[in-house]
Enzyme design. Structure first.
Site, short mmCIF file in Angstrom:
data_model
loop_
_atom_site.label_atom_id
_atom_site.label_comp_id
_atom_site.label_asym_id
_atom_site.label_seq_id
_atom_site.Cartn_x
_atom_site.Cartn_y
_atom_site.Cartn_z
N ASP A 100 36.62 39.81 28.04
CA ASP A 100 37.69 39.69 27.88
C ASP A 100 38.59 38.87 28.78
O ASP A 100 39.12 37.73 28.56
CB ASP A 100 38.59 40.93 27.66
CG ASP A 100 38.68 42.10 28.73
OD1 ASP A 100 37.74 41.70 29.67
OD2 ASP A 100 39.29 42.94 28.90
N ASP A 103 38.93 38.25 36.56
CA ASP A 103 40.00 38.27 37.53
C ASP A 103 39.05 38.08 38.79
O ASP A 103 39.12 36.90 39.20
CB ASP A 103 40.46 39.84 37.39
CG ASP A 103 41.77 39.86 38.23
OD1 ASP A 103 42.16 39.03 38.90
OD2 ASP A 103 42.32 41.10 38.41
N LYS A 131 41.39 34.35 35.37
CA LYS A 131 42.53 34.23 36.27
C LYS A 131 41.88 33.48 37.71
O LYS A 131 41.29 34.18 38.60
CB LYS A 131 42.98 35.65 36.99
CG LYS A 131 43.80 36.42 35.95
CD LYS A 131 44.30 37.74 36.39
CE LYS A 131 44.96 38.55 35.26
NZ LYS A 131 45.15 39.89 35.94
#
Ligand code: 5GP
Length: 178
Positions: A100, A103, A131
């Site tokens: 998904d 990070d 990110k």
């Protein structure tokens, strides 16, 4: 925290348009390779995997895997452990990990290393969100939906404390502890 009114970051239309594009790209790249094994990372990737897999035009086999982060108190240590494994052998198979969101990169890094020890024909990665400014460990995302900033996002499978997974869009929320 109530998360019933997140700030919409990506609309359902934007997401599905990008999923269409990713499916075209992946189908083209794997057209000559035979079957692909999609390894969805639970729980967050389940909706992305469902939409992506239905749009592929190549033979695919669906597997799921689940991991958790080791924490020291409530602080993530960066170490990752396997909670649920894939059920099928991936030896000599073309594996595409479907995540998904990336990070710090620790989860994807762990999964790539772990799955590579099983002698697959190849391992590539697909993530809906990244990110990029939070990266601790460099991981190559071969197929990326969107690059986003450092905000906690929910919807389209992603949650905050199990809330928000079913929103059709992706929105940002402010967690209590930030
Ligand atoms: P990493 O190991 O790359 O730091 O973290 C990856 C995992 O952290 C994701 O699979 C996801 O479970 C979780 N995560 C990181 N950022 C977010 C976010 O903004 N929203 C949600 N729902 N999960 C996130």
């Amino acid at each position: 925290m109530a998360i019933d009114t997140p700030k919409v970051m990506l609309s359902e239309e934007q997401i599905l348009q990008r999923v269409d594009e990713l499916a075209v790209e992946i189908s083209k790249d794997y057209a000559e390779k035979g079957e692909i094994v999609l390894v969805g990372v639970l729980k967050g990737a389940f909706i992305f995997l469902a939409d992506l897999s239905r749009r592929l035009t190549i033979p695919r086999h669906i597997e799921f895997i689940a991991v958790a982060s080791y924490e020291h108190g409530s602080v993530p240590t960066g170490a990752v452990r396997l909670v649920m494994d894939v059920r099928a052998s991936i030896e000599d198979k073309h594996v595409l990990i479907v995540e998904d969101i990336v990070d710090t990169g620790h989860t994807l890094h762990y999964l790539i290393d772990m799955l590579k020890t099983r002698n697959p024909a190849s391992v590539r990665t697909c993530a809906l969100l990244h990110k990029e400014h939070n990266t601790d460990v460099e991981v190559n995302v071969d197929y990326l939906g969107f690059s986003i900033g450092d905000e906690w996002v929910v919807g389209y499978g992603l949650d905050y404390a199990e809330q928000g997974r079913s929103f059709p869009y992706i929105g940002s929320v402010q967690p209590d502890d930030q």
